[in-house]
Design a protein around this motif. Structure first.
Motif, mmCIF file in Angstrom:
data_model
loop_
_atom_site.group_PDB
_atom_site.id
_atom_site.type_symbol
_atom_site.label_atom_id
_atom_site.label_comp_id
_atom_site.label_asym_id
_atom_site.label_seq_id
_atom_site.Cartn_x
_atom_site.Cartn_y
_atom_site.Cartn_z
ATOM 1 N N ARG A 204 0.819 -1.204 0.000
ATOM 2 C CA ARG A 204 0.000 0.000 0.000
ATOM 3 C C ARG A 204 0.861 1.266 0.000
ATOM 4 N N HIS A 214 -3.243 8.956 -1.126
ATOM 5 C CA HIS A 214 -3.679 7.768 -0.407
ATOM 6 C C HIS A 214 -4.641 6.961 -1.276
ATOM 7 N N PRO A 216 -7.968 5.374 -1.928
ATOM 8 C CA PRO A 216 -9.280 5.709 -1.357
ATOM 9 C C PRO A 216 -9.854 4.553 -0.539
ATOM 10 N N ASP A 217 -10.676 4.880 0.436
ATOM 11 C CA ASP A 217 -11.355 3.866 1.228
ATOM 12 C C ASP A 217 -12.538 3.266 0.470
ATOM 13 N N ARG A 222 -11.071 2.976 -4.992
ATOM 14 C CA ARG A 222 -9.779 2.303 -4.794
ATOM 15 C C ARG A 222 -9.405 1.498 -6.021
ATOM 16 N N GLU A 245 -6.088 -6.353 5.187
ATOM 17 C CA GLU A 245 -7.238 -6.134 4.298
ATOM 18 C C GLU A 245 -7.145 -6.962 3.026
#
Length: 330
Positions: A204, A214, A216-217, A222, A245
């Motif tokens: 990551r 970053h 994305p959540d 993502r 994850e």
């Protein structure tokens, strides 16, 4: 898939930074009067193949034919590492000795006691990060080309210790052009250096560094980010590991998220990425779909993180896990 036989009927050359992992273990008997640290009475010294040597051991332990190419020093640590590889059944003819640099050695101090596992107190690294001198690089490239005609894939394990130079990467592309080998890499950053590889793996933090943002959540966003990153590095498969994850992947035609198949107690993450590289390489050679390949790599990594230091899962262990978890979780 009921078994792993079709995965291990391949020959893979692992190319990269060879490392000797040394564990000095001892029992804490008192606090030192010289500093607020425990005094350990040494109980044992353990040597393990690390860096690019570890995915090669993983491949051999699963039953594939494994070769390794890289550089060691003309020292006892280099001899110890080659001995570990020989005993694991890994071919080492493509390893170059360089008297001008030490064998990269990572020494870990581990306290034993009433713990289920030892407690890792400190690590001391002995290494030289200089890019390879030209004569050493030339010899390594010659040995790579000598072996390339015997293997189905080259898996690059980049620990950023000077072995994976631009010249070595160019030699990988030349080997594919001449012999049709699959090119895979655990990049540890710098994805653009490996443009055009068949399988590119990163974590990551490395993906976010490359994207400048970053991940994305939101699941859809993502996957869009991973698709964009795959296009940037022109990989056929891009796999981004996300720790607990799972993994996300992208190909020119699709993208997806594979969560962990089971929750494992994480004791030590050392070597998990090496195992993932080995399994992704075999899975790509065997023609598995990306989701199945990531699922298999997740299962293997879940075994590794429960053991102190590098651990290479056996074929029987992986077979049992696959039978218990035959499909990626939704």
């Amino acid at each position: 898939m009921k078994h792993l036989e079709n995965l291990v009927q391949h020959t893979v050359l692992v190319l990269g930074d060879l490392i000797l992992d040394e564990y000095l273990s001892g029992r804490a008997v008192r606090l030192s009067r010289e500093a607020p640290v425990p005094v350990l009475e040494r109980t044992r010294r353990t040597l393990v193949a690390g860096g690019a040597a570890n995915p090669a051991v993983n491949l051999a332990r699963l039953g594939a034919e494994a070769w390794v190419a890289g550089v060691v020093g003309d020292d006892q640590q280099g001899r110890d590492l080659l001995d570990l590889l020989h005993r694991a059944g890994v071919h080492t003819e493509a390893v170059v000795r360089d008297p001008s640099r030490p064998t990269t050695t990572k020494t870990r101090i581990v306290a034993e006691g009433s713990f289920v596992h030892g407690q890792h107190l400190a690590r001391i690294d002995h290494l030289d990060r200089r890019p390879l001198d030209h004569p050493v690089e030339t010899l390594l490239v010659e040995r790579l080309h000598h072996v390339a005609g015997r293997v189905n894939a080259i898996a690059v394990s980049n620990y950023r210790n000077g072995v994976i130079t631009d010249g070595v990467i160019a030699a990988c592309h030349a080997a594919r052009a001449q012999h049709g080998v699959l090119l895979c890499v655990d990049s540890q950053g710098g994805l653009q250096r490996f443009r055009g590889f068949d399988v590119v793996k990163c974590n990551r933090a490395e993906a976010e560094s490359e994207l400048g943002a970053h991940l994305p959540d939101a699941p859809a966003e993502r996957l869009d980010a991973v698709r964009a990153l795959r296009r940037q590095c022109d990989a056929h498969w891009l796999v981004v590991t996300l720790g607990d994850e799972g993994m996300v992947w992208a190909t020119p035609d699709a993208a997806g998220h594979v969560p962990p198949a089971r929750r494992a107690t994480v004791y030590d993450v050392t070597g998990a990425g090496d195992t993932v590289l080995a399994l992704l390489t075999l899975a790509r050679l065997a023609g598995l779909a990306p989701a199945d390949a990531c699922h298999l790599a997740n299962l293997a990594a879940g075994l590794v993180v429960q053991v102190l230091g590098n651990y290479a899962p056996t074929r029987d262990e992986l077979e049992s896990l696959w039978q218990a978890h035959p499909t990626p979780p939704v």
